[in-house]
Design a protein around this motif. Structure first.
Motif, PDB file in Angstrom:
ATOM      1  N   GLY A   1     -17.087  64.142  14.762  1.00  0.00           N
ATOM      2  CA  GLY A   1     -17.738  65.433  14.922  1.00  0.00           C
ATOM      3  C   GLY A   1     -18.820  65.678  13.886  1.00  0.00           C
ATOM      4  N   LYS A   2     -18.606  65.213  12.670  1.00  0.00           N
ATOM      5  CA  LYS A   2     -19.608  65.383  11.611  1.00  0.00           C
ATOM      6  C   LYS A   2     -20.894  64.625  11.916  1.00  0.00           C
ATOM      7  N   ARG A   3     -20.750  63.598  12.761  1.00  0.00           N
ATOM      8  CA  ARG A   3     -21.932  62.805  13.143  1.00  0.00           C
ATOM      9  C   ARG A   3     -22.457  63.200  14.518  1.00  0.00           C
ATOM     10  N   GLY A   4     -21.839  64.222  15.133  1.00  0.00           N
ATOM     11  CA  GLY A   4     -22.297  64.676  16.440  1.00  0.00           C
ATOM     12  C   GLY A   4     -21.742  63.892  17.607  1.00  0.00           C
TER      13      GLY A   4
ATOM     14  N   GLN B   1     -14.682  61.466  21.105  1.00  0.00           N
ATOM     15  CA  GLN B   1     -14.049  60.701  22.177  1.00  0.00           C
ATOM     16  C   GLN B   1     -14.228  61.486  23.471  1.00  0.00           C
ATOM     17  N   GLU B   2     -14.316  60.776  24.594  1.00  0.00           N
ATOM     18  CA  GLU B   2     -14.614  61.463  25.851  1.00  0.00           C
ATOM     19  C   GLU B   2     -13.459  62.310  26.355  1.00  0.00           C
TER      20      GLU B   2
ATOM     21  N   VAL C   1     -20.475  70.533  23.889  1.00  0.00           N
ATOM     22  CA  VAL C   1     -19.889  71.866  23.700  1.00  0.00           C
ATOM     23  C   VAL C   1     -19.257  72.262  25.030  1.00  0.00           C
ATOM     24  N   TYR C   2     -17.985  72.614  24.982  1.00  0.00           N
ATOM     25  CA  TYR C   2     -17.259  72.998  26.187  1.00  0.00           C
ATOM     26  C   TYR C   2     -17.001  74.495  26.207  1.00  0.00           C
ATOM     27  N   GLU C   3     -17.000  75.041  27.403  1.00  0.00           N
ATOM     28  CA  GLU C   3     -16.454  76.370  27.594  1.00  0.00           C
ATOM     29  C   GLU C   3     -15.024  76.209  28.089  1.00  0.00           C
ATOM     30  N   TYR C   4     -14.120  76.695  27.298  1.00  0.00           N
ATOM     31  CA  TYR C   4     -12.691  76.654  27.626  1.00  0.00           C
ATOM     32  C   TYR C   4     -12.302  77.981  28.252  1.00  0.00           C
ATOM     33  N   LYS C   5     -11.610  77.902  29.380  1.00  0.00           N
ATOM     34  CA  LYS C   5     -11.163  79.126  30.046  1.00  0.00           C
ATOM     35  C   LYS C   5      -9.702  79.005  30.430  1.00  0.00           C
ATOM     36  N   SER C   6      -8.917  79.989  30.030  1.00  0.00           N
ATOM     37  CA  SER C   6      -7.502  80.070  30.415  1.00  0.00           C
ATOM     38  C   SER C   6      -7.302  81.371  31.179  1.00  0.00           C
ATOM     39  N   GLN C   7      -6.636  81.284  32.315  1.00  0.00           N
ATOM     40  CA  GLN C   7      -6.382  82.479  33.114  1.00  0.00           C
ATOM     41  C   GLN C   7      -5.119  82.285  33.937  1.00  0.00           C
ATOM     42  N   LYS C   8      -4.583  83.375  34.443  1.00  0.00           N
ATOM     43  CA  LYS C   8      -3.430  83.282  35.328  1.00  0.00           C
ATOM     44  C   LYS C   8      -3.863  83.582  36.752  1.00  0.00           C
ATOM     45  N   ILE C   9      -3.290  82.805  37.684  1.00  0.00           N
ATOM     46  CA  ILE C   9      -3.544  83.020  39.099  1.00  0.00           C
ATOM     47  C   ILE C   9      -2.215  82.918  39.838  1.00  0.00           C
ATOM     48  N   ALA C  10      -2.199  83.338  41.083  1.00  0.00           N
ATOM     49  CA  ALA C  10      -0.987  83.225  41.890  1.00  0.00           C
ATOM     50  C   ALA C  10      -0.779  81.771  42.313  1.00  0.00           C
TER      51      ALA C  10
ATOM     52  N   ASN D   1     -16.861  72.651  20.190  1.00  0.00           N
ATOM     53  CA  ASN D   1     -16.968  71.210  20.374  1.00  0.00           C
ATOM     54  C   ASN D   1     -15.686  70.697  21.023  1.00  0.00           C
ATOM     55  N   SER D   2     -15.825  69.680  21.856  1.00  0.00           N
ATOM     56  CA  SER D   2     -14.710  69.233  22.682  1.00  0.00           C
ATOM     57  C   SER D   2     -13.459  68.905  21.871  1.00  0.00           C
ATOM     58  N   TYR D   3     -13.626  68.168  20.764  1.00  0.00           N
ATOM     59  CA  TYR D   3     -12.457  67.732  20.009  1.00  0.00           C
ATOM     60  C   TYR D   3     -11.694  68.904  19.378  1.00  0.00           C
ATOM     61  N   GLN D   4     -12.362  70.066  19.271  1.00  0.00           N
ATOM     62  CA  GLN D   4     -11.704  71.243  18.718  1.00  0.00           C
ATOM     63  C   GLN D   4     -10.875  71.981  19.766  1.00  0.00           C
ATOM     64  N   LEU D   5     -11.047  71.631  21.029  1.00  0.00           N
ATOM     65  CA  LEU D   5     -10.405  72.366  22.108  1.00  0.00           C
ATOM     66  C   LEU D   5      -9.271  71.609  22.792  1.00  0.00           C
TER      67      LEU D   5
END
Length: 443
Positions: free
Chosen positions: A101-104, A107-108, A189-198, A290-294
């Motif tokens: 991450g420090k180098r930008g 891992q995928e 950079v990811y957008e992480y989304k958590s939600q509840k559905i039926a 960043n992905s590795y943080q999520l």
């Protein structure tokens, strides 16, 4: 001088496996590892290698020699132009994430726990989620292995290719992985989304959710019609600070859940109530980082786990059977059931060998009876051509495994070739690969 602990008792993270090795060694170089193996051969000792101890089985249990690679870790090379990194075998996944991450770079894909060593993660087929991505072993370009004779082998598609697909998931039975070269990508950079559905909505939209999200997973709550859905997708916006997100994970998913779990242990009949309450408590959360943080979240509440990999097309009918069985049998379980997807690969004993896969993980809080619940869930997984996750509890026989893994016989032939004296075997592996029944999970 190499550090050695004599008679030090070792336990895995889940406290399902414990042993007191004669010696625990902490090598700091490949030369140390080679000397250890040769000395073990000379003294007719068995060697087991331990990383973070996050396997729920007895993979590393031994009364003879235990080797920890904790002092043999770090990033050796990051090649930004060719997009690969070479890391030492004892390096933990979170250390790799921070250094890349420090180098930008990143891992995928990663799993939801990141404390494992890289050698342990690839040896057991550790995986994340996302149907475009294989397990972590599919990121490997090259492995440096110390074999049962103390020989150093560099293994890749170009060097010793006959061993490559065998060594990418090997349960530590081929040798000691001292160095790994992995593919890396520019850190998204990811957008992480958590939600509840039926649950009915999940059932209707499942295929679309799998296909349209880079990373997608969901959690079934026993006795509830509410499902938690988590997605991660690349965005162009900047990453946000993650301190509050990590704090909420720590409090909600650990401390509060610990209180709930202790209540369920003392009053098992409350499990149904608390599972429903937990489901209702799922809130909508959106974060960018960043992905590795999520990928990973802290896991402080100890549990037992069984996880099975089934063909992706079997996921929906399997879910129906699972939900029906829990209600019919009135299983006293409050832990949600984790469901993820993984791309097919060609690694010989990978659970995703030659099939796009759904992984379904069942958990039971430490101290609560799990045998009947796991037995019933395992029976359902068998109905849907399930292969067990190698680091999780299961009761499959050697005969079962030979049927489930078309290349297992070839793998075992390579195992005999690279470790002719069986230095890296223990009772658990002998029973798993050579016995009439696989070892029962410990209590």
């Amino acid at each position: 001088m190499m550090k050695v602990d004599k008679g030090k008792t070792w336990k895995n993270w889940a406290h399902t496996s414990e042993s007191t090795p004669e010696n625990t060694f902490y090598p700091t170089s490949i030369e140390d590892v080679c000397k250890l193996v040769k000395e073990a051969s000379k003294q007719q000792k068995k060697i087991k290698v331990v990383g973070a101890g996050h396997s729920f089985t007895s993979l590393v249990q031994t009364s003879e020699w235990l080797v920890s690679l904790d002092q043999f870790s770090g990033i050796e090379t990051i090649n930004e132009e060719a997009c690969y990194a070479t890391v030492l075998g004892g390096t933990r996944l979170f250390q790799i994430g921070e250094a890349l991450g420090k180098r930008g770079y990143a891992q995928e894909n990663l799993g939801d726990v990141n404390v494992q060593s890289i050698a342990g993660a690839i040896s057991t087929g550790t995986h994340g989620t996302g149907i475009a991505f294989g397990n972590i072993s599919t990121q490997v370009l090259e492995v440096v292995l110390v074999t049962g004779t103390g020989e150093i082998l560099t293994i890749s598609e170009n060097n010793n290719p006959a061993y490559f697909k065998a060594c990418l998931v090997s349960l530590g039975s081929l040798g000691i992985i001292v160095k790994v070269t992995i593919k890396i990508i520019p850190s998204p950079v990811y957008e992480y989304k958590s939600q509840k559905i039926a649950y009915s909505q999940l059932s209707q939209q499942l295929e679309q959710l799998i296909k349209s999200n880079r990373h997608f997973e969901f959690y079934l709550f026993p006795y509830s019609d509410v499902v938690q859905v988590k997605t991660m997708n690349a965005v162009e916006q900047k990453a946000q600070r993650m301190e509050l997100h990590h704090f909420k994970n720590l409090v909600m998913e650990n401390y509060l859940f610990f209180v709930i779990s202790e209540t369920c242990r003392i009053l098992p009949k409350s499990s149904r109530f608390f599972s429903k309450i937990s489901a209702k408590g799922v809130s909508t959360t959106i974060k960018r980082a960043n992905s590795y943080q999520l990928f990973a979240t802290p896991r402080l509440v100890r549990f037992r786990e069984m996880e099975y990999c089934i063909p992706l097309e079997n996921l929906k009918p399997a879910l129906e059977k699972i939900r029906e069985c829990i209600v019919t049998k009135k299983h006293k379980v409050h832990f949600p059931i984790e469901c993820r997807t993984v791309k097919a690969d060609d690694i010989w004993i990978s659970p995703s060998y030659q099939r796009d896969s759904a992984y379904i993980a069942f958990h039971m809080y430490k101290g609560m009876p799990y045998e009947e619940y796991f037995h019933d869930m395992e029976s359902i997984m068998q109905q849907f051509d399930g292969r067990p996750h190698w680091a999780k509890m299961h009761t499959r026989t050697t005969e079962d495994l030979l049927t489930l893994y078309p290349k297992l016989s070839d793998f075992l032939a390579v195992r005999e070739e690279l470790d002719p004296e069986g230095i890296f075997m223990n009772d658990y592996l002998n029973t798993l690969f050579n016995g009439e029944r696989a070892s029962r999970p410990p209590r």
